[in-house]
Design a protein around this motif. Structure first.
Motif, mmCIF file in Angstrom:
data_model
loop_
_atom_site.group_PDB
_atom_site.id
_atom_site.type_symbol
_atom_site.label_atom_id
_atom_site.label_comp_id
_atom_site.label_asym_id
_atom_site.label_seq_id
_atom_site.Cartn_x
_atom_site.Cartn_y
_atom_site.Cartn_z
ATOM 1 N N LEU A 123 -4.718 -1.255 10.552
ATOM 2 C CA LEU A 123 -4.363 -2.194 9.490
ATOM 3 C C LEU A 123 -2.915 -1.986 9.069
ATOM 4 C CD1 LEU A 123 -7.478 -1.838 7.144
ATOM 5 C CD2 LEU A 123 -7.080 -3.620 8.841
ATOM 6 N N SER A 124 -2.259 -3.068 8.696
ATOM 7 C CA SER A 124 -0.914 -2.941 8.151
ATOM 8 C C SER A 124 -1.008 -2.361 6.754
ATOM 9 C CB SER A 124 -0.226 -4.312 8.108
ATOM 10 O OG SER A 124 -0.847 -5.128 7.125
ATOM 11 N N ASP A 125 0.096 -1.839 6.249
ATOM 12 C CA ASP A 125 0.117 -1.297 4.899
ATOM 13 C C ASP A 125 -0.263 -2.362 3.872
ATOM 14 O OD1 ASP A 125 0.822 1.198 5.822
ATOM 15 O OD2 ASP A 125 2.967 0.924 5.429
ATOM 16 N N GLN A 126 0.199 -3.589 4.073
ATOM 17 C CA GLN A 126 -0.079 -4.678 3.144
ATOM 18 C C GLN A 126 -1.584 -4.984 3.123
ATOM 19 O OE1 GLN A 126 2.053 -8.287 3.997
ATOM 20 N NE2 GLN A 126 1.267 -9.353 2.202
ATOM 21 N N THR A 127 -2.219 -5.063 4.297
ATOM 22 C CA THR A 127 -3.655 -5.344 4.371
ATOM 23 C C THR A 127 -4.453 -4.200 3.769
ATOM 24 O OG1 THR A 127 -3.365 -6.700 6.338
ATOM 25 C CG2 THR A 127 -5.571 -5.852 5.935
ATOM 26 N N SER A 128 -4.070 -2.981 4.080
ATOM 27 C CA SER A 128 -4.754 -1.815 3.539
ATOM 28 C C SER A 128 -4.669 -1.795 2.017
ATOM 29 C CB SER A 128 -4.140 -0.541 4.125
ATOM 30 O OG SER A 128 -4.762 0.585 3.582
ATOM 31 N N SER A 129 -3.503 -2.102 1.487
ATOM 32 C CA SER A 129 -3.300 -2.139 0.047
ATOM 33 C C SER A 129 -4.156 -3.231 -0.598
ATOM 34 C CB SER A 129 -1.822 -2.366 -0.262
ATOM 35 O OG SER A 129 -1.621 -2.446 -1.639
ATOM 36 N N ALA A 130 -4.219 -4.406 0.018
ATOM 37 C CA ALA A 130 -5.007 -5.514 -0.518
ATOM 38 C C ALA A 130 -6.493 -5.163 -0.530
ATOM 39 C CB ALA A 130 -4.774 -6.782 0.298
ATOM 40 N N VAL A 131 -6.982 -4.541 0.534
ATOM 41 C CA VAL A 131 -8.392 -4.156 0.617
ATOM 42 C C VAL A 131 -8.705 -3.087 -0.422
ATOM 43 C CG1 VAL A 131 -10.113 -3.020 2.089
ATOM 44 C CG2 VAL A 131 -8.667 -4.834 3.026
ATOM 45 N N THR A 132 -7.834 -2.098 -0.546
ATOM 46 C CA THR A 132 -8.032 -1.039 -1.539
ATOM 47 C C THR A 132 -8.062 -1.626 -2.944
ATOM 48 O OG1 THR A 132 -6.959 0.572 -0.108
ATOM 49 C CG2 THR A 132 -7.071 1.106 -2.440
ATOM 50 N N SER A 133 -7.168 -2.541 -3.236
ATOM 51 C CA SER A 133 -7.118 -3.177 -4.543
ATOM 52 C C SER A 133 -8.394 -3.974 -4.816
ATOM 53 C CB SER A 133 -5.906 -4.090 -4.638
ATOM 54 O OG SER A 133 -5.896 -4.778 -5.863
#
Length: 73
Positions: free
Chosen positions: A5-15
């Motif tokens: 996962l990209s950092d942006q996708t990982s961040s969105a999922v975590t959020s």
């Protein structure tokens, strides 16, 4: 090794999961609070029914006696 996962996708999922966890905890806390209130109301009513008239009568009688003697606070 490449990240899946990209950092942006990982961040969105975590959020998103963080928001879900917060919502679940908040709703369950309210539910627990409501449950406790529902349990305590009849207990408090019974206690007040059993004790309040006697307490008020005793306090009023004491105040009447104090006033009748011409006492002050």
């Amino acid at each position: 090794m490449a990240q899946l996962l990209s950092d942006q996708t990982s961040s969105a999922v975590t959020s998103a999961f963080g928001q879900l966890a917060h919502t679940v905890l908040t709703n369950n806390a309210r539910t627990l609070e409501d449950l406790v209130k529902d349990m305590l109301k009849p207990m408090l009513k019974t206690w007040l029914d059993d004790n309040l008239p006697t307490m008020v009568e005793r306090l009023v009688r004491a105040e009447i006696e104090r006033v009748a003697r011409g006492g002050r606070h």
